[in-house]
Motif scaffolding. Structure first.
Motif, PDB file in Angstrom:
ATOM      1  N   LEU A 180       0.829  -1.205   0.000  1.00 57.08           N
ATOM      2  CA  LEU A 180       0.000   0.000   0.000  1.00 57.08           C
ATOM      3  C   LEU A 180       0.863   1.255   0.000  1.00 57.08           C
ATOM      4  N   PRO A 211      -2.942  -0.370  -4.078  1.00 53.60           N
ATOM      5  CA  PRO A 211      -4.020  -0.745  -3.147  1.00 53.60           C
ATOM      6  C   PRO A 211      -4.738  -2.033  -3.539  1.00 53.60           C
ATOM      7  N   ALA A 267      -2.662  -4.865  -2.370  1.00 56.47           N
ATOM      8  CA  ALA A 267      -2.761  -4.946  -0.906  1.00 56.47           C
ATOM      9  C   ALA A 267      -4.081  -5.574  -0.487  1.00 56.47           C
ATOM     10  N   SER A 323      -6.802  -0.173   2.195  1.00 59.80           N
ATOM     11  CA  SER A 323      -6.729  -0.433   0.757  1.00 59.80           C
ATOM     12  C   SER A 323      -7.981   0.072   0.053  1.00 59.80           C
TER      13      SER A 323
END
Length: 301
Positions: free
Chosen positions: A221, A226, A229, A253
């Protein structure tokens, strides 16, 4: 009778002395209770005034080494105890075989003497009696040998099993030590790419480590991935559905992806698992877009 009386007197004196010492200790504790309260208040003030934790990775490494040495010593102690038991059983077997051999020998002498008397009287010959005695002796010895062979085989199986357990414990200690060194290395890394590589090494040694997956999601992240993640957090939750750190990282995220409702939902799950995350809600930059959201304000309240 005198030994029993002496033992009873010793026990009674011991109980009486213990009771007296307990009363003395209680009085001493009551007298020192105000001083103890003052010392506790001073310790609490010092602890509240601390600005950083008292432990360091080196202390953790020292504790791990001590635990490893303790397990190694325990394994050596177990092996030594097993060896002593085996030696005692072997000595018992030797004594049993010696006793059986002597018994058979004396039995043979007795039959030989009896057979000599019978020959004089006119019954069977000495050769027939001798063959009969040898056959009986061979049968008895064969039975004893078979029984003790079975016992020795059982002892050998136990030793093999204990050796296998000791080897497995040694391998587990080495793996734990290697993983701990990787965690220390990850904690010292400032580059998030290098942290991800270290977490990959940990997952290679210990697949399915939820903690490694969630910390890797945190590092991913930080480099602006994101979606990656979120996938890592879902993988961690598939292994441990109550992992609070995975819920928290998943909320971060989804915040980065712009899915604020889902982020707040997972953030609520993280707070259900652990209230300690409330201290980071208003200071975490990853959750800053949620500050004006009504549901987020309810969580912080």
């Amino acid at each position: 009778m005198s030994r029993i009386l002496a033992f009873v007197l010793f026990v009674s004196f011991s109980v009486t002395g213990w009771a007296v010492s307990a009363e003395v200790q209680d009085k001493a504790v009551q007298e020192k209770e105000p001083d103890v309260k003052i010392e506790k208040e001073q310790v609490l003030e010092r602890v509240n005034a601390l600005e950083k934790p008292l432990y360091t990775p080196f202390i953790e490494r020292y504790v791990l080494d001590e635990i490893k040495q303790l397990r190694v010593d325990l394994g050596a102690q177990k092996a030594e105890l097993i060896q002593q038991i085996v030696d005692r059983q072997i000595n018992s077997i030797d004594r049993g075989v010696t006793y059986a051999t002597d018994t058979v020998t004396y039995f043979f002498y007795l039959i030989a003497a009896a057979s000599s008397i019978l020959v004089v009287v006119g019954w069977n010959s000495i050769r027939d009696i001798k063959d009969r005695v040898h056959s009986l002796a061979d049968e008895e010895i064969a039975k004893l040998v078979k029984e003790y062979e079975g016992r020795l085989s059982h002892i050998e199986k136990q030793l093999t099993q204990k050796t296998r357990h000791i080897r497995q414990n040694k391998e587990e200690i080495e793996l734990t030590q290697e993983i701990q060194s990787l965690w220390l290395r990850a904690g010292q890394e400032n580059n998030h790419q290098n942290k991800i590589l270290v977490y990959d090494q940990i997952l290679k040694l210990k697949p399915g480590d939820c903690e490694a997956l969630t910390y890797k999601a945190d590092a991913v992240l930080e480099i602006g991935e994101p979606q990656w993640a979120a996938n890592l957090c879902r993988q961690a939750l598939s292994i441990d559905s109550h992992n609070s750190h995975a819920f928290y990282q998943l909320a971060c995220s989804y915040t980065a992806l712009g899915l604020y409702d889902e982020a707040i939902q997972y953030l609520g799950e993280a707070l259900k698992q652990s209230d300690s995350y409330k201290a980071y809600l208003m200071s975490d930059e990853a959750l800053k877009p949620l500050y004006d959201h009504e549901e987020f304000q309810k969580l912080t309240a």
